[in-house]
Each structure stands twice: as structure tokens, then as C-alpha cells.
Design an enzyme around this catalytic site. Structure first.
Site, PDB file in Angstrom:
ATOM      1  N   LEU A 182      34.826  21.760  32.701  1.00 61.25           N
ATOM      2  CA  LEU A 182      35.667  22.392  31.691  1.00 61.25           C
ATOM      3  C   LEU A 182      35.402  21.846  30.287  1.00 61.25           C
ATOM      4  O   LEU A 182      36.141  22.144  29.343  1.00 61.25           O
ATOM      5  CB  LEU A 182      37.143  22.250  32.070  1.00 61.25           C
ATOM      6  CG  LEU A 182      37.527  22.943  33.386  1.00 61.25           C
ATOM      7  CD1 LEU A 182      38.970  22.666  33.743  1.00 61.25           C
ATOM      8  CD2 LEU A 182      37.275  24.444  33.312  1.00 61.25           C
ATOM      9  N   GLY A 183      34.367  21.040  30.169  1.00 58.77           N
ATOM     10  CA  GLY A 183      33.943  20.579  28.844  1.00 58.77           C
ATOM     11  C   GLY A 183      35.046  19.825  28.123  1.00 58.77           C
ATOM     12  O   GLY A 183      35.805  19.089  28.756  1.00 58.77           O
ATOM     13  N   GLU A 227      44.900   1.278  50.653  1.00 58.72           N
ATOM     14  CA  GLU A 227      44.845   1.452  52.115  1.00 58.72           C
ATOM     15  C   GLU A 227      43.422   1.248  52.649  1.00 58.72           C
ATOM     16  O   GLU A 227      43.046   1.825  53.660  1.00 58.72           O
ATOM     17  CB  GLU A 227      45.362   2.831  52.544  1.00 58.72           C
ATOM     18  CG  GLU A 227      46.810   3.107  52.234  1.00 58.72           C
ATOM     19  CD  GLU A 227      47.757   2.251  53.057  1.00 58.72           C
ATOM     20  OE1 GLU A 227      48.342   1.331  52.472  1.00 58.72           O
ATOM     21  OE2 GLU A 227      47.902   2.463  54.263  1.00 58.72           O
ATOM     22  N   GLY A 228      42.682   0.417  51.945  1.00 55.53           N
ATOM     23  CA  GLY A 228      41.300   0.147  52.365  1.00 55.53           C
ATOM     24  C   GLY A 228      40.327   0.906  51.495  1.00 55.53           C
ATOM     25  O   GLY A 228      40.355   2.136  51.458  1.00 55.53           O
ATOM     26  N   THR A 229      39.448   0.183  50.805  1.00 55.10           N
ATOM     27  CA  THR A 229      38.483   0.836  49.920  1.00 55.10           C
ATOM     28  C   THR A 229      37.478   1.657  50.733  1.00 55.10           C
ATOM     29  O   THR A 229      37.397   1.533  51.959  1.00 55.10           O
ATOM     30  CB  THR A 229      37.672  -0.218  49.134  1.00 55.10           C
ATOM     31  OG1 THR A 229      36.977  -1.033  50.084  1.00 55.10           O
ATOM     32  CG2 THR A 229      38.555  -1.084  48.262  1.00 55.10           C
ATOM     33  N   GLY A 273      44.876 -13.578  45.695  1.00 53.46           N
ATOM     34  CA  GLY A 273      43.632 -14.035  46.317  1.00 53.46           C
ATOM     35  C   GLY A 273      43.229 -13.256  47.559  1.00 53.46           C
ATOM     36  O   GLY A 273      42.245 -13.582  48.208  1.00 53.46           O
ATOM     37  N   ALA A 304      54.327  -4.777  51.000  1.00 56.49           N
ATOM     38  CA  ALA A 304      53.704  -5.841  50.201  1.00 56.49           C
ATOM     39  C   ALA A 304      52.687  -6.586  51.049  1.00 56.49           C
ATOM     40  O   ALA A 304      53.057  -7.380  51.918  1.00 56.49           O
ATOM     41  CB  ALA A 304      54.772  -6.791  49.666  1.00 56.49           C
TER      42      ALA A 304
END
Lengths: 369, 403
Positions: free
Chosen positions: B355-356, B380-382, B138, B133
Site C-alpha cells: 500500500l506504499g 509462547e515460544g519464539t 535472566g 508470570a
């Protein structure tokens, strides 16, 4: 066992070639490009490193170290970090020597390899590419037909390095059209052979330091024993794979050079009161360059590692070069972009790397590990 | 010596994981995508296996310590926990990434405990499913700004705050909670604590409804005057003047980022393999070796994606290999995740398009893989955080020099 660590011996070779690239190759690259020529003393200095004689067996006059595609990839990258055109020029004798070394008959090895272990740079080359839009290395139009005790070669080749000075040519031609890689063989053509016509020097977008020629073969006759590998022929697909590995490794060198140069410039160039590298727009471009350069390097290593194990690496070598071509074009483009207007000026090397980098996607042959 | 051969022990890990992925995960992948927040009982059997594996790993160093130390040749490389995990994760994720996250005992908290816990703590928390966690309403990417507090009161820490996006927050037994012991110390005050879920004051307040990886629950947890023993803190309680403590917590990312990368790799590989198969059934060919102008547009697109998959894997392996061999790999870990997160998303999205209408349809799993894979470019971090880490390392810049 998984490892990304070159062996101690490879580490020493990397150090040596890196120093050579920094001290000799890079400082001369721009002059050679502008003069469209490479002074012989540069080639001589490369020859003194003994890198090619290293992998030639002792009974053929070499130093007899184990030939390795991985080591070849490491050398290719470091040299190209200095300059791609000079790297191609310096390694051009391997275009002839390595296929003979790997696939030549005993007679071919004994006859030709000692020539690559002498004191002076040995001019030898190969001819694969052909000047047409749909050229594909597995579908060459140059033909070889057998007539009695000879093969008769016909066709037109382009992008043949040092064709003006080479004593030996390895010409790739098909015995029957449309048979793909298995139908393509290499033929040894010595300088002065009747029907071997060295044409005009070619002009390209980049790689101007490297003398590249058109070569025509008009009813050019060579004895049967001049077929690479003799009656059994050669493994052309493997030659092509080793070439693609070399190109990927050289692309890595060009990209790494671009990344380093652009990063250093961005740290020094102050705009809006701070180095432009402090802006994410620039910093993130550099981060991407670093990521893709590393990826490219490992793709070359992986394919080379397979090649050293004598496993089929057709897929890996092809995908590696596909990747290298795509990203080298992008990275060298971004190199110019980071320098902005200054990048477009020939005082900086990034514009040269942009022009050289464009060739990576297009050219096959011309290098081998 | 440069080498890409998986050692036998890793081949076993790979084969085992692939077997589970194929026989257990794939057949129920759609079910738990549709039935979000239902615990997948079919994978409960994995719990004891994971516990066994981590206990074997715990015992190993002790055994080694008794033996006389053999000098290790420089060229001899170690294959350790990280490489083993990335190889396994690729396979499990090929089956289903959500289910991989839901394997009991396979939480990120378990990774954090394995990385920094004392032997006593490891024993105490063995066999527990541990979630992690960090994120708060924020505080997202700026994990140094968290406001959950831990106050020492006698022999107990008192935890207060709200955590969101806790992977496996509902299913887990314990939670590794990031909290500050001294807000004025900034990042240096951030420590991690093990909080048992059954402590009074711990409440799961919300389960998120997500775009993908629905087999794994994502919870909000409120901690209200939660009292935990003093020695539930991971690492030293001392607040140093510099940011060393925080760097310690951040170091777990060097190990987890290649793992997240391998999850993107596994999903993207599943999508590309499936797409190729379906296209081949329609008569498309994929040939290695042709010039650009002789390749079909779709053929080329697929081949480029294949080269991207190879590149992702090699960057991931390099970061894992470095971590296992005790080399500083913060930059390389971020490189691997930046690449894999981005390309994983791109590959899976492109497969949907290739694959439409069938690619977009929920009849097949391709659309699900595109939804599942996206998260790997975020948690885990963008992507952007990874690029920051790479760029700072590359330029030798501090946080102040490159914001």
C-alpha cells in the site's frame, strides 16, 4: 463437524496403497526413471488393487463405491510417496474414466466405463496441455468446430501420457477462443481416428519413467455424441479443480518422501563427531519441511472436501496448487541440500524428487481425483 | 471422517466474536494504540460474558458425569474449548489483538487454571482475571532456568522473585507464577502458584512501552516475601526425580500455542482483506486460475498470501482438534505456531509495502497490524523454539541430542 481423521474405510485404503507404494513403487522407481519405461507387470500389479473399478457404478461393471475426491487425494498422496512418475502412470486411466463417470451421458458411461473394470490395465488418457510459454488451461488453442453431425478438432497437445498405447483420448478444445473455462469442452477420440496423430515422445527434466507424447489433431472428426456430457457439455472448471487437488496431494506425497528420506539420512550422517541432524541448521530445515508438507496435505483435503459436497472449489483448488508448486520446489531442493554432495548423485532418490518436484508448479491436467 | 464444517455452536462463537471485533474493537483500535497503558472501558462488558462462558464450561463435565456414558464412535469427533477459542481468537484479533488480550478474564493464567486446577481451586478463582508470570530478566526461552522461589512455611508458601513481560500484569486480579520449590531439582522443582495481586509484597514495578499490542499492558512484578495459602499451588507439590512436573506445566503450551497462532491468523487476515480492498479500488484484479506468466506481480503476491492464510488456519485447526480429542499434540501445536507466527509477520509486513506510503501511514491500521502481529512469532515460544520442538519430535531426539 471439524475432523482431520480419515474414515475407517479410507484408513484401509491408505494402508493398502501405502504398502503398495513401499513394496512395489519405490523399489522400482529408479530403474523406471533410468530405463524411461514402466514394465507392464507393475501396471498390472496396480490394476489388481481395483482402485479405479472401485468408484465405477455396478451397472457399468465396477464395484460401485461412492466416488470421493478426498479418497482420491489420499490415494494420490500415498502413491506419489512411492514415486510421482509411477503414480501418474498408474492413475492415468482415470484421466479419461473419471470425467466420463462424473459428467458423461448415460450412453457414454455404458459404452466406456466397463472397459475400466476388466482384468487388465486399461490404457486411456487425456490431452490438455499445449507446448507454449503462456499456456493456460482456461485458454486452450485447440479448436473444435461443428460440421453437420460431427465435431472437427484441430490443434497440438503436449504432455499426453501413454498416447502410444491409449485406446481412448479425452481431448480438451475450445469452441471459441478466449471464452475461458466455460468455452472448453472434452471430446472423446478413439485410437485410429483419422487426424489423430501421435507424435514424438517428449523429454522432460523429470518424470522420465512416464511416457509423454505430443499429439496433433488435424481435421480430426468425431461424431456429435462424442462430446463429453453430450449437448450440455461438461463442467471443465470442475475437471481442472479435481486435477489441481490431485497435484496438490501428489506434491504432498513427494514432499513427505523427501522429508522422511532427508531426516533419516541426517540422523545417520556423522560429521564433526555427531549426526548432522543434531545441528539446528539441518534440524530446522527438516522441521520446516514437515510443517509445509502437512499444510499442503490439508489444503488438498479442504478443496477435495468442498468438491465432494459439490460446492465450487475453484479458489481453494487453485490456491492449494499454487502453494504446492511453490513449496514442493523448495522442499525437494532442501532434500538435495540436506544430503549435500551425495544428494546430487543419482544413487539417492532426492535428486529425482527435485526434478519431479519442479513439474508440480507447471503441469495442469495429467492427474485427477 | 475428514470434515471442515464448523458446527452450529462454533458458528455462533465466530459470529459473536466477529460482531464484537467489527463494532467494538476496530473503532477504538487506534485510540488504545496511541494511549498505551489506558484501560479500555469500552470492552469491560466482555468480562461477565467471558466469566459466564468459563463457568458454563466448568459445569459441563459434572453434568456429563451424571449421565450414563454413551460409547463414542471412533469417527465421532469432539469440538471442545480449544477449537472454540481458536475460532473466536481469529475473529477478535481481526478486530484488534491488543484488545483481545485485555478482555478481563481472558488471561493466559485463566487458561492455565482451566487446564490444571482442582474443582475447589476453579471455584475459588472463578471470575478472576488471571495473568501468567513465567519470564524473568535472566530466563526467557529457557523457562526451566527460572529463579523465583517458593518455600513452604507452615500452611503458607512464601514467594520471592522478579517476573517480567507479564501480559495484563497491571489489569489482572491474580497471577499464576512459575517458581521453583527446589532449585537443585532443576526443572522438576518448577511449580505454578496462584498469587492474588492484593497480597502484601506484590508490586507492579514497571509497565513496558511496546512496539505493538499496546492496548494490553505488559508489566514487571516483584514478589517480596509474599505469603499465599498452601493450596494455591496448581498441581502436585511433590518434586519428582524426573521432569514430569515441568512437562505438566509445559503442556499448557500445547493448548495455548494454536491460540497464539490464531491471533496471528486474525491479524494477517485483517491486513490482507484490507489491502485487497484498497488495491481493488485502484483497479487491481485478483483472479483464481491463471498461469504464472499471466498473473500480475501484485496479483500473484496477494494470491500466494491467501494460500498461506488457508494453510495457517488448517494447521491451527488440526492442532486444536487434536487437543480437544485428547491426542498428544505438542508437535502439531508448535507446527501451527511456527507457521502462523512467521507468516503472520510476513503477510502484515508485505501488506504495508503493497500500500506504499498509505500502508506506512498511521491513518490506516495496516502499519499497526504489522507491529501487532510480530509478537505472535515471539511469545509462547519464539519461532526458533517451535522449530526445536518440531525437529525433536520429528527426529525422535532428546534435548541433549538437539540443543
Amino acid at each position: 463437524m471439524i475432523s482431520f481423521q480419515p474414515s475407517e474405510e479410507q484408513g484401509q485404503i491408505i494402508d493398502m496403497v501405502r504398502r503398495f507404494a513401499a513394496d512395489i513403487v519405490r523399489p522400482n522407481a529408479r530403474d523406471c526413471e533410468e530405463d524411461k519405461a514402466i514394465p507392464d507387470d507393475l501396471l498390472a500389479k496396480f490394476w489388481e488393487l481395483g482402485l479405479i473399478a472401485n468408484s465405477i457404478p455396478e451397472d457399468c461393471g465396477g464395484y460401485g463405491f461412492e466416488r470421493s475426491a478426498v479418497t482420491g487425494a489420499l490415494i494420490s498422496e500415498e502413491l506419489a510417496y512411492g514415486d510421482l512418475a509411477l503414480a501418474l502412470a498408474m492413475l492415468s486411466p482415470t484421466l479419461f474414466a473419471y470425467p466420463i463417470l462424473e459428467m458423461g451421458t448415460e450412453e457414454q458411461k455404458k459404452k466406456y466405463l466397463p472397459g475400466f473394470c476388466g482384468e487388465t490395465f486399461k490404457f486411456a488418457t487425456s490431452a490438455l496441455m499445449e507446448a507454449r510459454v503462456t499456456f493456460d488451461p482456461t485458454d486452450v488453442k485447440a479448436q473444435a468446430r461443428r460440421e453437420g453431425a460431427e465435431y472437427v478438432l484441430n490443434g497440438e497437445k503436449c504432455l499426453v501420457p501413454f498416447a502410444d498405447r491409449a485406446d481412448l483420448f479425452l481431448v480438451f478444445a475450445a469452441t471459441a477462443p478466449g471464452t475461458g473455462a466455460p468455452g472448453i469442452e472434452g471430446y472423446i477420440v478413439e485410437k485410429g481416428t483419422e487426424g489423430l496423430q501421435v507424435g514424438e515422445r517428449e523429454k522432460y527434466m523429470g518424470l522420465n519413467a512416464l511416457p509423454l507424447y505430443r499429439v496433433a489433431l488435424a481435421e480430426c472428426k468425431v461424431p456429435l455424441e462424442n462430446r463429453l456430457g453430450g449437448p450440455g457439455g461438461c463442467d471443465f472448471q470442475r475437471i481442472l479443480n479435481l486435477s489441481r487437488i490431485s497435484w496438490t496431494a501428489m506434491a504432498t506425497g513427494v514432499c513427505n518422501a523427501t522429508k522422511d528420506y532427508a531426516a533419516n539420512y541426517a540422523k545417520e550422517r556423522v560429521q564433526f563427531g555427531e549426526p548432522i541432524a543434531s545441528r539446528q541448521a539441518i534440524a530446522f530445515m527438516l522441521a520446516d519441511m514437515a510443517i509445509e508438507t502437512d499444510a499442503m496435505r490439508f489444503l488438498a483435503w479442504k478443496a477435495a472436501w468442498l468438491a465432494d459436497r459439490r460446492e465450487d472449489c475453484t479458489r481453494e483448488a487453485y490456491l492449494a496448487k499454487l502453494y504446492a508448486g511453490e513449496y514442493a520446489a523448495r522442499i525437494t531442493d532442501n532434500g538435495v541440500q540436506v544430503l549435500g554432495g551425495h544428494g546430487y548423485i543419482r544413487e539417492h532418490p532426492v535428486e529425482l524428487w527435485f526434478r519431479n518436484g519442479r513439474g508440480i508448479e507447471i503441469i495442469d491436467g495429467l492427474a485427477i481425483v | 471422517m475428514i470434515d471442515f464444517e464448523l458446527p452450529p455452536a462454533l458458528k455462533m462463537v465466530k459470529d459473536f466474536a466477529h460482531g464484537v471485533a467489527r463494532d467494538t474493537f476496530r473503532p477504538i483500535a487506534r485510540k488504545y494504540d496511541e494511549e498505551e497503558h489506558t484501560t479500555a472501558e469500552e470492552i469491560a462488558f466482555m468480562g461477565p460474558i467471558m466469566a459466564q462462558r468459563s463457568s458454563e464450561r466448568r459445569k459441563k463435565p459434572k453434568k456429563d458425569a451424571d449421565e450414563p456414558k454413551k460409547p463414542r464412535a471412533e469417527t465421532e469427533d469432539r469440538i471442545g474449548a480449544i477449537m472454540s477459542t481458536v475460532v473466536g481468537s481469529e475473529e477478535f484479533s481481526w478486530g484488534d489483538a491488543g484488545l483481545l488480550l485485555a478482555i478481563p478474564g481472558n488471561g493466559l493464567g485463566n487458561a492455565a487454571i482451566a487446564a490444571v486446577a482442582t474443582p475447589e481451586q476453579e471455584e475459588r478463582f472463578a471470575g478472576k482475571f488471571a495473568a501468567m508470570a513465567i519470564t524473568e530478566p535472566g530466563s526467557g526461552s529457557d523457562s526451566g532456568s527460572i529463579s523465583t522461589t517458593a518455600v513452604l512455611d507452615g500452611d503458607e508458601w512464601v514467594i520471592n522473585g522478579e517476573k517480567i513481560f507479564v501480559t495484563d500484569g497491571k489489569q489482572c486480579d491474580i497471577v499464576v507464577v512459575w517458581a521453583t520449590v527446589d532449585k537443585s531439582a532443576g526443572k522438576a522443582g518448577i511449580k505454578s502458584f496462584v498469587v492474588e495481586k492484593d497480597r502484601p509484597g506484590v508490586t507492579v514495578t514497571k509497565l513496558e512501552h511496546k512496539m505493538g499490542i499496546r492496548a494490553s499492558d505488559t508489566a514487571s512484578i516483584v514478589f517480596e516475601d509474599v505469603r499465599i495459602p498452601k493450596d494455591n499451588i496448581l498441581g502436585s507439590p511433590e518434586v519428582k526425580t524426573k521432569t514430569e512436573g515441568f512437562k505438566g506445566v509445559m503442556k499448557t503450551f500445547d493448548n495455548t500455542r494454536p491460540i497464539v497462532g490464531s491471533m496471528a491468523l486474525g491479524i494477517a487476515r485483517a491486513a490482507l482483506e484490507f489491502t485487497k480492498e484498497k488495491l481493488e479500488e485502484e483497479g487491481f484484479q485478483f483472479r483464481y486460475g491463471l498461469n504464472k506468466c499471466r498473473l500480475g506481480a501484485i496479483e500473484r503476491e496477494v494470491l500466494v498470501m491467501e494460500s498461506e492464510l488457508e494453510a495457517m488456519r488448517l494447521l491451527i485447526w488440526r492442532a486444536a482438534w487434536m487437543g480437544d480429542n485428547g491426542r498428544a499434540n505438542a508437535m502439531e501445536a508448535s507446527m501451527s505456531k511456527a507457521k502462523a507466527g512467521r507468516m503472520g509477520s510476513e503477510i502484515t509486513r508485505r501488506c504495508v509495502a503493497l500500500l506504499g506510503p498509505m500502508g506506512y501511514s498511521r491513518e490506516w491500521l495496516v502499519e499497526k497490524w504489522a507491529r501487532d502481529c510480530k509478537i505472535n512469532d515471539i511469545y509462547e515460544g519464539t519461532q526458533q523454539i517451535q522449530q526445536l520442538v518440531v525437529a525433536r519430535n520429528l527426529l525422535g531426539y532428546s534435548r541433549a541430542q538437539l540443543k
